[in-house]
Scaffold this motif. Structure first.
Motif, PDB file in Angstrom:
ATOM      1  N   THR A 176       7.900  -4.578   5.260  1.00 57.86           N
ATOM      2  CA  THR A 176       7.433  -5.760   4.546  1.00 57.86           C
ATOM      3  C   THR A 176       6.362  -6.492   5.346  1.00 57.86           C
ATOM      4  O   THR A 176       6.277  -6.354   6.567  1.00 57.86           O
ATOM      5  N   LEU A 204       5.072 -12.175  -0.092  1.00 61.65           N
ATOM      6  CA  LEU A 204       5.933 -11.167   0.524  1.00 61.65           C
ATOM      7  C   LEU A 204       5.657  -9.846  -0.185  1.00 61.65           C
ATOM      8  O   LEU A 204       5.919  -9.714  -1.380  1.00 61.65           O
ATOM      9  N   LEU A 228       4.971 -10.564   5.368  1.00 64.06           N
ATOM     10  CA  LEU A 228       5.098 -11.930   4.863  1.00 64.06           C
ATOM     11  C   LEU A 228       3.927 -12.735   5.404  1.00 64.06           C
ATOM     12  O   LEU A 228       3.761 -12.854   6.618  1.00 64.06           O
ATOM     13  N   ALA A 279      11.733 -14.299   4.617  1.00 64.05           N
ATOM     14  CA  ALA A 279      12.021 -13.375   3.521  1.00 64.05           C
ATOM     15  C   ALA A 279      13.129 -13.929   2.631  1.00 64.05           C
ATOM     16  O   ALA A 279      13.132 -13.716   1.416  1.00 64.05           O
TER      17      ALA A 279
END
Length: 150
Positions: free
Chosen positions: A138, A130, A140, A85
């Motif tokens: 989140t 992302l 990714l 991230a």
């Protein structure tokens, strides 16, 4: 005896209702899901610039806050280390439009000049994505899509 059965049934209903509420709350905290991701690369030719386009669908029950995109060569150090991230913090944002109740369709497009193409490693490339939901969860995906630079 029938009173015991009634108490057991009532207790069972309370437990099942609690489990259902937990499952529903947990489902609301699921990270965004990426679907139908695809990349298209066109090399510059003559006086014409090339382009890189990436599209994906993103679904999250709380809505989508942002979708960031980063193209990276398969021969780079990211192939061993994987994106984080933190790596994606400076990545460019995709443009997203509503495509359903909890889904957006996102597109990222950039121009590839002859100078860009000449200085870029040839071979396989990956698109890292992302996606951040409004609830802060989140997703990714280091290799959401791929393309080849020749």
């Amino acid at each position: 005896m029938s009173r015991r059965i009634a108490v057991s049934v009532a207790a069972g209903v309370v437990v099942l209702a609690g489990a259902g509420a937990y499952a529903l709350a947990y489902a609301g905290e699921q990270p965004p899901a990426l679907t139908h991701s695809a990349a298209r690369y066109s090399a510059p030719a003559g006086d014409r610039d090339g382009s890189l386009s990436f599209t994906t669908g993103v679904t999250a029950s709380s809505g989508i806050k942002s979708v960031k995109v980063l193209a990276w060569p398969a021969t780079s150090s990211l192939a061993e280390q994987k994106l984080t991230a933190v790596d994606m913090a400076a990545a460019e944002r995709a443009v997203c439009t509503p495509a359903g109740k909890h889904t957006v369709h996102c597109t990222y497009t950039t121009t590839v000049t002859p100078t860009d193409a000449a200085s870029s490693p040839h071979g396989a490339w990956h698109i890292g994505v992302l996606a951040e939901a409004n609830n802060g969860t989140t997703t990714l995906d280091n290799e959401a899509a791929g393309f080849t630079v020749r």
